[in-house]
Design a protein around this motif. Structure first.
Motif, PDB file in Angstrom:
ATOM      1  N   ILE A  14       0.827  -1.204   0.000  1.00 42.62           N
ATOM      2  CA  ILE A  14       0.000   0.000   0.000  1.00 42.62           C
ATOM      3  C   ILE A  14       0.862   1.255   0.000  1.00 42.62           C
ATOM      4  O   ILE A  14       0.587   2.224  -0.730  1.00 42.62           O
ATOM      5  CB  ILE A  14      -0.969  -0.025   1.196  1.00 42.62           C
ATOM      6  N   ASP A  15       1.919   1.260   0.785  1.00 43.63           N
ATOM      7  CA  ASP A  15       2.805   2.429   0.827  1.00 43.63           C
ATOM      8  C   ASP A  15       3.423   2.704  -0.542  1.00 43.63           C
ATOM      9  O   ASP A  15       3.443   3.856  -1.010  1.00 43.63           O
ATOM     10  CB  ASP A  15       3.910   2.219   1.864  1.00 43.63           C
ATOM     11  N   HIS A  16       3.933   1.674  -1.189  1.00 44.76           N
ATOM     12  CA  HIS A  16       4.539   1.860  -2.507  1.00 44.76           C
ATOM     13  C   HIS A  16       3.498   2.294  -3.538  1.00 44.76           C
ATOM     14  O   HIS A  16       3.798   3.108  -4.430  1.00 44.76           O
ATOM     15  CB  HIS A  16       5.236   0.580  -2.965  1.00 44.76           C
TER      16      HIS A  16
ATOM     17  N   ALA B 224       3.522   5.758  -5.711  1.00 48.89           N
ATOM     18  CA  ALA B 224       3.541   5.701  -7.174  1.00 48.89           C
ATOM     19  C   ALA B 224       2.374   6.448  -7.803  1.00 48.89           C
ATOM     20  O   ALA B 224       2.317   6.569  -9.031  1.00 48.89           O
ATOM     21  CB  ALA B 224       3.533   4.250  -7.639  1.00 48.89           C
ATOM     22  N   GLY B 225       1.451   6.926  -6.984  1.00 47.65           N
ATOM     23  CA  GLY B 225       0.363   7.729  -7.536  1.00 47.65           C
ATOM     24  C   GLY B 225      -1.032   7.188  -7.338  1.00 47.65           C
ATOM     25  O   GLY B 225      -1.998   7.758  -7.859  1.00 47.65           O
ATOM     26  N   ALA B 226      -1.196   6.117  -6.581  1.00 51.62           N
ATOM     27  CA  ALA B 226      -2.533   5.579  -6.333  1.00 51.62           C
ATOM     28  C   ALA B 226      -3.295   6.479  -5.360  1.00 51.62           C
ATOM     29  O   ALA B 226      -2.729   6.967  -4.371  1.00 51.62           O
ATOM     30  CB  ALA B 226      -2.449   4.169  -5.764  1.00 51.62           C
ATOM     31  N   ASP B 227      -4.560   6.710  -5.643  1.00 51.66           N
ATOM     32  CA  ASP B 227      -5.400   7.468  -4.716  1.00 51.66           C
ATOM     33  C   ASP B 227      -5.860   6.602  -3.555  1.00 51.66           C
ATOM     34  O   ASP B 227      -6.095   7.105  -2.449  1.00 51.66           O
ATOM     35  CB  ASP B 227      -6.633   8.007  -5.457  1.00 51.66           C
TER      36      ASP B 227
ATOM     37  N   ALA C 130       3.784  -3.005  -6.944  1.00 50.64           N
ATOM     38  CA  ALA C 130       2.944  -1.841  -6.695  1.00 50.64           C
ATOM     39  C   ALA C 130       3.068  -0.816  -7.824  1.00 50.64           C
ATOM     40  O   ALA C 130       2.055  -0.250  -8.288  1.00 50.64           O
ATOM     41  CB  ALA C 130       3.311  -1.217  -5.362  1.00 50.64           C
ATOM     42  N   GLU C 131       4.278  -0.579  -8.284  1.00 48.37           N
ATOM     43  CA  GLU C 131       4.470   0.395  -9.361  1.00 48.37           C
ATOM     44  C   GLU C 131       3.822  -0.076 -10.656  1.00 48.37           C
ATOM     45  O   GLU C 131       3.242   0.728 -11.402  1.00 48.37           O
ATOM     46  CB  GLU C 131       5.974   0.641  -9.549  1.00 48.37           C
TER      47      GLU C 131
END
Length: 454
Positions: free
Chosen positions: A20-22, A26-29, A88-89
């Protein structure tokens, strides 16, 4: 057998937090992450000899990210720090390219469960069944089947046990998890007479080892069922009452469940899409769901989106009370999610149910058969076909003819067909309900089906 400590959810903590942190960096809302740990063992025997050993253990993680009204899901079994960051990215990059979905998103905070673990549900049995004990049980279930006069061979005699742990964490602060166990026995028996052979089976699956039926019971039941089918033939075509044995009757309730799924209703592909609140069954029919059932095979303290689960009346006094909704389907229909979200590792949340049961009626299966007079008792089904937009239903079956209120000769090579509306309206349950599956029903009798035989 030996006892082990309950499964720890702690090993899933750091990977889910990192996912979740990554994703946020990376730009997730928003994001949610699912972690699974599984350990299972099963042993199959044939002819008193070991045939197959399946032993597995491992971790899996899944991530859903949301960028605006776009989402993407990814999964992996690599829990290394570098792999988690790349995962995540990649998920965020995929989401930015995905089509917009106006209904996607995390569950509303006010719908989230306050119960965050499996305490009180009795879902995890710390009993460890060692490989030698599993093999002995598989051999015992095979021997019991072979001990039935008329049984020629046994196939697929198997004993198994599994542990699993699940943990769900979201960027909005939900964090919950629980452990489960399952123990199983199964065997298929082949009976022979005058060169003709018939096959049947039996199995048992439970959360706690102490609840498992004995190998002797499971094997004997499989053998007796196979022998009873010897000499099977077709029966004359007719429109007659059909009784579904408890082993197959839950499939009828499963057809209902699929038809009231919010996803199917929202897409307009359910024959029941206009029937919310309608009288589908007689007024004495109740179909209930209990996700919090102790030792239930599909019990869970929260759904796949972290939403509160609770006992739920699917059919009350014969009427359809509600659709089965996750967050997305609820938004499409202008409603609120009611705890039926199902979260997979690689897909957006779907819809599922937990411990559904058609409540029993007053008559025993024998009394229901006696009252029927003439008809067909279905013990096994093959290749069911359902048109979800019309409710038209057909399936190949085997079982026993009913004549003068008694089961008589074994039947095979027949098809039954009708419409689920007629089937539901005429459905009458017997008294033999057991919670053996995720969806359960007693023996039931229905009208409005045509038997296509000889």
């Amino acid at each position: 057998m030996a006892l082990s400590d309950p499964l720890s959810l702690e090993p899933l903590d750091a990977p889910l937090t990192a996912l979740i942190d990554h994703a946020r960096r990376a730009g997730a809302d928003a994001a949610d992450a699912l972690g699974l740990y599984g350990r299972s063992a099963s042993i199959s025997v044939r002819g008193g000899e070991l045939e197959d050993i399946d032993n597995s253990e491992g971790f899996d993680i899944g991530l859903r990210v949301l960028v605006g009204q776009r989402q993407a899901c990814v999964s992996s079994s690599d829990l290394s720090a570098s792999a988690i960051q790349r995962l995540a990215e990649r998920a965020v990059a995929m989401a930015k390219l995905a089509p917009e979905d106006p209904y996607c998103g995390l569950a509303p905070d006010e719908r989230l469960s306050e119960r965050r673990n499996g305490d009180g549900l009795d879902l995890f049995d710390p009993t460890v069944v060692e490989p030698a004990a599993l093999q002995a049980r598989a051999m015992a279930v095979e021997a019991a089947a072979l001990n039935v006069k008329g049984v020629r061979q046994a196939e697929g005699a198997q004993a198994s046990f599994a542990w699993s742990a699940v943990r769900l964490r979201t960027s909005a602060g939900f964090d919950g998890g629980y452990a489960t166990s399952r123990h199983g026995l199964s065997v298929s028996a082949v009976a022979e007479r005058d060169g003709a052979m018939e096959r049947d089976y039996d199995h048992d699956s439970v959360r706690w080892f102490s609840d498992l039926r004995s190998p002797e019971n499971v094997g004997r039941e499989a053998g007796e069922r196979a022998v009873a089918r010897l000499g099977a033939s077709s029966m004359p075509s007719a429109a007659l009452p059909v009784i579904f044995d408890r082993r197959v009757s839950s499939s009828l309730i499963g057809a209902l469940i699929g038809s009231i799924s919010g996803n199917a209703v929202a897409r307009g592909v359910s024959f029941l899409k206009d029937d919310l609140g309608a009288q589908l069954f007689s007024s004495d029919i109740q179909i209930l769901e209990d996700p919090l059932r102790s030792r239930g095979l599909s019990s869970r303290p929260f759904d796949g989106e972290g939403v509160k689960t609770q006992p739920f009346d699917i059919i009350r006094d014969g009427q359809l009370t509600s659709w089965l909704l996750n967050t997305s389907a609820a938004r499409q229909l202008g409603l609120e999610t009611n705890g039926h979200g199902a979260r997979g590792l690689s897909n957006p949340p779907g819809i599922t149910t937990s411990n559904v049961a058609l409540m029993p009626g007053p008559l025993s299966p024998e009394a229901l058969i006696a009252e029927t007079g003439r008809g067909l008792l279905v013990r096994e089904m093959f290749g069911p076909s359902l048109n979800p937009t019309t409710g038209d239903y057909s399936v190949g079956v085997s079982g026993f003819a009913i004549e003068n209120g008694l089961t008589t000769y074994p039947v095979s090579e027949v098809t039954i067909a009708g419409n689920l509306r007629d089937l539901f309206a005429s459905l009458r349950p017997a008294s033999d309900l057991l919670y053996e599956y995720d969806t359960n029903a007693p023996t039931v009798r229905v009208e409005g089906l045509t038997i296509a035989g000889r």
